[in-house]
Design a protein around this motif. Sequence first.
Motif, short mmCIF file in Angstrom:
data_model
loop_
_atom_site.label_atom_id
_atom_site.label_comp_id
_atom_site.label_asym_id
_atom_site.label_seq_id
_atom_site.Cartn_x
_atom_site.Cartn_y
_atom_site.Cartn_z
N THR A 21 -6.28 3.07 -0.10
CA THR A 21 -6.65 2.37 -0.76
C THR A 21 -7.43 2.21 -2.22
O THR A 21 -8.10 1.49 -2.53
N THR A 60 12.65 1.55 9.29
CA THR A 60 10.90 1.09 7.85
C THR A 60 9.94 2.09 7.86
O THR A 60 9.16 3.07 7.32
N ARG A 171 4.81 -2.15 8.17
CA ARG A 171 5.31 -3.21 6.82
C ARG A 171 5.51 -2.29 5.79
O ARG A 171 5.31 -0.96 5.77
N LEU A 172 7.13 -3.09 4.55
CA LEU A 172 7.05 -2.17 4.16
C LEU A 172 6.15 -1.64 3.08
O LEU A 172 6.72 -0.73 2.76
N SER A 173 5.19 -2.60 2.40
CA SER A 173 4.08 -2.31 1.69
C SER A 173 3.61 -0.98 2.15
O SER A 173 3.03 -0.15 1.15
N VAL A 174 2.90 -0.20 3.10
CA VAL A 174 2.14 0.05 4.29
C VAL A 174 3.24 1.02 3.80
O VAL A 174 2.26 2.75 2.94
N MET A 176 5.65 2.54 1.70
CA MET A 176 5.65 1.96 0.22
C MET A 176 4.11 2.81 -0.67
O MET A 176 4.46 3.19 -1.06
N ARG A 177 3.28 2.62 0.04
CA ARG A 177 1.88 2.71 -1.06
C ARG A 177 1.72 4.17 -0.61
O ARG A 177 1.34 5.09 -0.89
N ASP A 180 3.98 6.40 -2.76
CA ASP A 180 3.31 5.99 -3.90
C ASP A 180 1.88 7.93 -3.75
O ASP A 180 2.37 8.79 -5.08
#
Length: 199
Positions: A21, A60, A171-174, A176-177, A180
């Motif tokens: 983050t 996931t 969570r896919l967002s976790v 992907m972060r 990346d």
Amino acid sequence: MNVWKKMAPFERRELYYFDTTKEFEAAELAARLYTMIQEELERQNKKEVLFLCIGTDRSTGDSLGPLIGHKLQEKHLNNVRVLGTLNRPVHAMNLDEHLRILENRYPHHLVIAVDASVGRTDHVGCITLGRGALKPGLGVSKELCSVGDIFITGIVSSCGNYDPLMLQSIRLSVVMRLADCISESICLVEKLWDSMALV
């Protein structure tokens, strides 16, 4: 999915945490990874680097490795090899086969193992970087061979639940972060190698 193995007392024990983050964390990870790779290449008298991205695209929470492999493959990096992508994942069912490939085709490569992991609740979304092998599967109670000279893990969940089905609800967002940040860091390491070659 992994928990890194305990290292022998004579080995240098290092473990670094990076919070995805934070704004410049990819650059911080890249700097530390570059230094660690250079030290290990010299210490082990190896010349080349291979990223072994472990996981499966069917879950996931465990898709971090293949996602990173896919991102690196798309970048067409010059200085590294990549095994483990979305199309050709390295997972529990074929890890032994890939270990034989490493031994036969890439014996002079420094292997950096990349995988999802579980950890403390307040570390979810963080990346770990360490020296030594990791042991995939421990996070979901699987017994697999240790692999790698250096490891990078993305913490996708807390370690209170060792149920493999838990990975389906990450969570896919976790993921992907984490993917990346790690892939960006590896690309920055490649740029460092290229710039150093010009000096």
